[in-house]
Scaffold this active site. Structure first.
Site, PDB file in Angstrom:
ATOM      1  CG  HIS A 155     -56.150   8.655  22.188  1.00 20.58           C
ATOM      2  ND1 HIS A 155     -56.998   8.107  21.263  1.00 20.58           N
ATOM      3  CD2 HIS A 155     -56.925   9.028  23.239  1.00 20.58           C
ATOM      4  CE1 HIS A 155     -58.238   8.137  21.732  1.00 20.58           C
ATOM      5  NE2 HIS A 155     -58.223   8.693  22.934  1.00 20.58           N
ATOM      6  CE  LYS A 159     -56.396   4.896  23.896  1.00 23.82           C
ATOM      7  NZ  LYS A 159     -56.844   4.475  25.235  1.00 23.82           N
TER       8      LYS A 159
HETATM    9  P1  NAD Z   1     -52.283   6.174  33.584  1.00 32.43           P
HETATM   10  O1  NAD Z   1     -51.233   5.230  33.135  1.00 32.43           O
HETATM   11  O2  NAD Z   1     -51.937   7.606  33.787  1.00 32.43           O
HETATM   12  O3  NAD Z   1     -52.951   5.647  34.956  1.00 32.43           O
HETATM   13  C1  NAD Z   1     -53.185   4.315  35.230  1.00 32.43           C
HETATM   14  C2  NAD Z   1     -52.855   4.111  36.693  1.00 32.43           C
HETATM   15  O4  NAD Z   1     -53.213   2.771  37.064  1.00 32.43           O
HETATM   16  C3  NAD Z   1     -51.333   4.267  36.960  1.00 32.43           C
HETATM   17  O5  NAD Z   1     -51.137   5.176  38.029  1.00 32.43           O
HETATM   18  C4  NAD Z   1     -50.911   2.859  37.328  1.00 32.43           C
HETATM   19  O6  NAD Z   1     -49.837   2.825  38.251  1.00 32.43           O
HETATM   20  C5  NAD Z   1     -52.200   2.320  37.941  1.00 32.43           C
HETATM   21  N1  NAD Z   1     -52.210   0.855  38.083  1.00 32.43           N
HETATM   22  C6  NAD Z   1     -51.528  -0.074  37.356  1.00 32.43           C
HETATM   23  N2  NAD Z   1     -51.721  -1.299  37.880  1.00 32.43           N
HETATM   24  C7  NAD Z   1     -52.555  -1.155  38.929  1.00 32.43           C
HETATM   25  C8  NAD Z   1     -53.102  -2.055  39.869  1.00 32.43           C
HETATM   26  N3  NAD Z   1     -52.828  -3.368  39.838  1.00 32.43           N
HETATM   27  N4  NAD Z   1     -53.943  -1.570  40.813  1.00 32.43           N
HETATM   28  C9  NAD Z   1     -54.223  -0.247  40.876  1.00 32.43           C
HETATM   29  N5  NAD Z   1     -53.684   0.666  40.024  1.00 32.43           N
HETATM   30  C10 NAD Z   1     -52.876   0.221  39.066  1.00 32.43           C
HETATM   31  O7  NAD Z   1     -53.464   6.029  32.515  1.00 32.43           O
HETATM   32  P2  NAD Z   1     -54.753   6.952  32.318  1.00 32.43           P
HETATM   33  O8  NAD Z   1     -54.520   7.899  31.192  1.00 32.43           O
HETATM   34  O9  NAD Z   1     -55.212   7.474  33.642  1.00 32.43           O
HETATM   35  O10 NAD Z   1     -55.799   5.874  31.770  1.00 32.43           O
HETATM   36  C11 NAD Z   1     -56.172   4.748  32.543  1.00 32.43           C
HETATM   37  C12 NAD Z   1     -57.152   3.903  31.731  1.00 32.43           C
HETATM   38  O11 NAD Z   1     -58.352   4.663  31.504  1.00 32.43           O
HETATM   39  C13 NAD Z   1     -56.637   3.507  30.342  1.00 32.43           C
HETATM   40  O12 NAD Z   1     -57.126   2.213  30.053  1.00 32.43           O
HETATM   41  C14 NAD Z   1     -57.289   4.540  29.426  1.00 32.43           C
HETATM   42  O13 NAD Z   1     -57.437   4.093  28.104  1.00 32.43           O
HETATM   43  C15 NAD Z   1     -58.614   4.713  30.104  1.00 32.43           C
HETATM   44  N6  NAD Z   1     -59.298   5.977  29.827  1.00 32.43           N
HETATM   45  C16 NAD Z   1     -60.657   5.916  29.754  1.00 32.43           C
HETATM   46  C17 NAD Z   1     -61.390   7.060  29.589  1.00 32.43           C
HETATM   47  C18 NAD Z   1     -62.899   6.979  29.601  1.00 32.43           C
HETATM   48  O14 NAD Z   1     -63.574   8.019  29.436  1.00 32.43           O
HETATM   49  N7  NAD Z   1     -63.465   5.789  29.827  1.00 32.43           N
HETATM   50  C19 NAD Z   1     -60.749   8.303  29.463  1.00 32.43           C
HETATM   51  C20 NAD Z   1     -59.348   8.345  29.546  1.00 32.43           C
HETATM   52  C21 NAD Z   1     -58.638   7.171  29.747  1.00 32.43           C
END
Ligand code: NAD
Length: 267
Positions: A155, A159
């Site tokens: 990744h 991440k």
């Molecule tokens: P990212 O860091 O770009 O986005 C996460 C967002 O959550 C940020 O904007 C952050 O400010 C926000 N956040 C933090 N604390 C918060 C709170 N208390 N309330 C609301 N928002 C809050 O990360 P990302 O790449 O978008 O990934 C997010 C999550 O999704 C990670 O855990 C990642 O591993 C997971 N993910 C899952 C899949 C899937 O298919 N299930 C795919 C990609 C990523």
């Protein structure tokens, strides 16, 4: 119209989910959640993610969302997800949780929450990976203990959790097909004079580099041959589209914990 709130709204995933929901139609965005300290709390989420006004201000507290929520889609962080579900416990709404990296206690809390409302909880929402999970189960049941099983995931550098939730889900599927306890058989790193590989270990190795969206390879190594199965995500949109598919599915279900295999009818 499905009234949707998104947690992690301005993140990599949240912003694509909101953007694609507008393109797909049938979704009405009613809430956009971000962390309390986020610079843009109070601003219009559409302006922040570059799609023009959405008429929804960013908030840090789910109880600030006054309009009814049909489904909450969460791609934030484990502690944020749990806080949000706790705040919703008096008016549980169906949720789609894509966030990864939960502790066992946090995952247990999600299970508890799902007793009162339907919940899709999946570390990977792409169709391809979920098909792969099904195929891995089939292969492992045939190859059994004669083939060594190794998982390698890669990744992007930003991440936060490792190994990926997808790699762990693959490992669980393989352990269960091979009748092994993952806690006893998972090997996360090798270094030094480690001796011969034990027959039952499941290797799970992590690579972090650049902007890799997500790659997973499962290797079944036998004597004289090996099988390698690889999934490569080239865009986050595959996960975002899966999350929106799950959102359209989950709110019609009875309370319980579901995954993408349920959503895609792969069970
Ligand atoms: P990212 O860091 O770009 O986005 C996460 C967002 O959550 C940020 O904007 C952050 O400010 C926000 N956040 C933090 N604390 C918060 C709170 N208390 N309330 C609301 N928002 C809050 O990360 P990302 O790449 O978008 O990934 C997010 C999550 O999704 C990670 O855990 C990642 O591993 C997971 N993910 C899952 C899949 C899937 O298919 N299930 C795919 C990609 C990523």
């Amino acid at each position: 119209m499905l009234k949707m709130a998104v947690s992690g709204a301005s993140g990599r995933m949240g912003s694509r989910i909101i953007t694609l929901s507008r393109e797909i139609g049938n979704f009405k965005l009613v809430g956009a959640l971000e962390r309390k300290e986020h610079d843009n709390v109070g601003d219009d989420i559409g302006d922040i993610i570059g799609i023009g006004s959405a008429g929804v201000g960013i908030t840090h507290d789910v109880t600030d969302i006054k309009e009814e929520i049909d489904v909450l889609v969460d791609f934030s962080s484990p502690s944020a997800t749990i806080q949000c579900l706790q705040a919703l416990s008096s008016r549980p709404v169906p949720v789609v949780i894509g966030t990864t990296g939960f502790t066992k206690e946090e995952a247990d809390y999600i299970k508890l929450y799902s007793q009162n409302t339907p919940c899709v909880f999946a570390p990977n929402m792409s169709v391809g990976v979920n098909l792969l999970l099904k195929v891995l189960d089939d292969i492992a049941r045939v190859t059994g203990d004669d083939y060594d099983v190794e998982i390698v995931e890669a990744h992007h550098r930003l991440k936060k959790d490792a190994p990926s939730g997808t790699a762990m889900k693959m490992a669980q599927v393989l352990a269960s097909a091979l009748d092994r306890d993952l806690e006893d058989t998972a090997v996360y790193a090798r270094h030094g004079l480690i001796g011969e590989r034990s027959k039952k270990e499941i290797g799970i190795q992590t690579v972090r580099a650049g902007d890799i969206v997500g790659e997973h390879t499962v290797l079944f190594g036998g004597l004289g041959e090996r099988i390698e199965i690889t999934h490569k995500a080239s865009s986050r949109d595959t996960f975002a589209r899966g999350a929106l598919k799950a959102a359209q599915w989950v709110y019609k279900q009875t309370p319980g914990l579901y995954d993408m295999q349920d959503v895609l009818g792969l069970k």
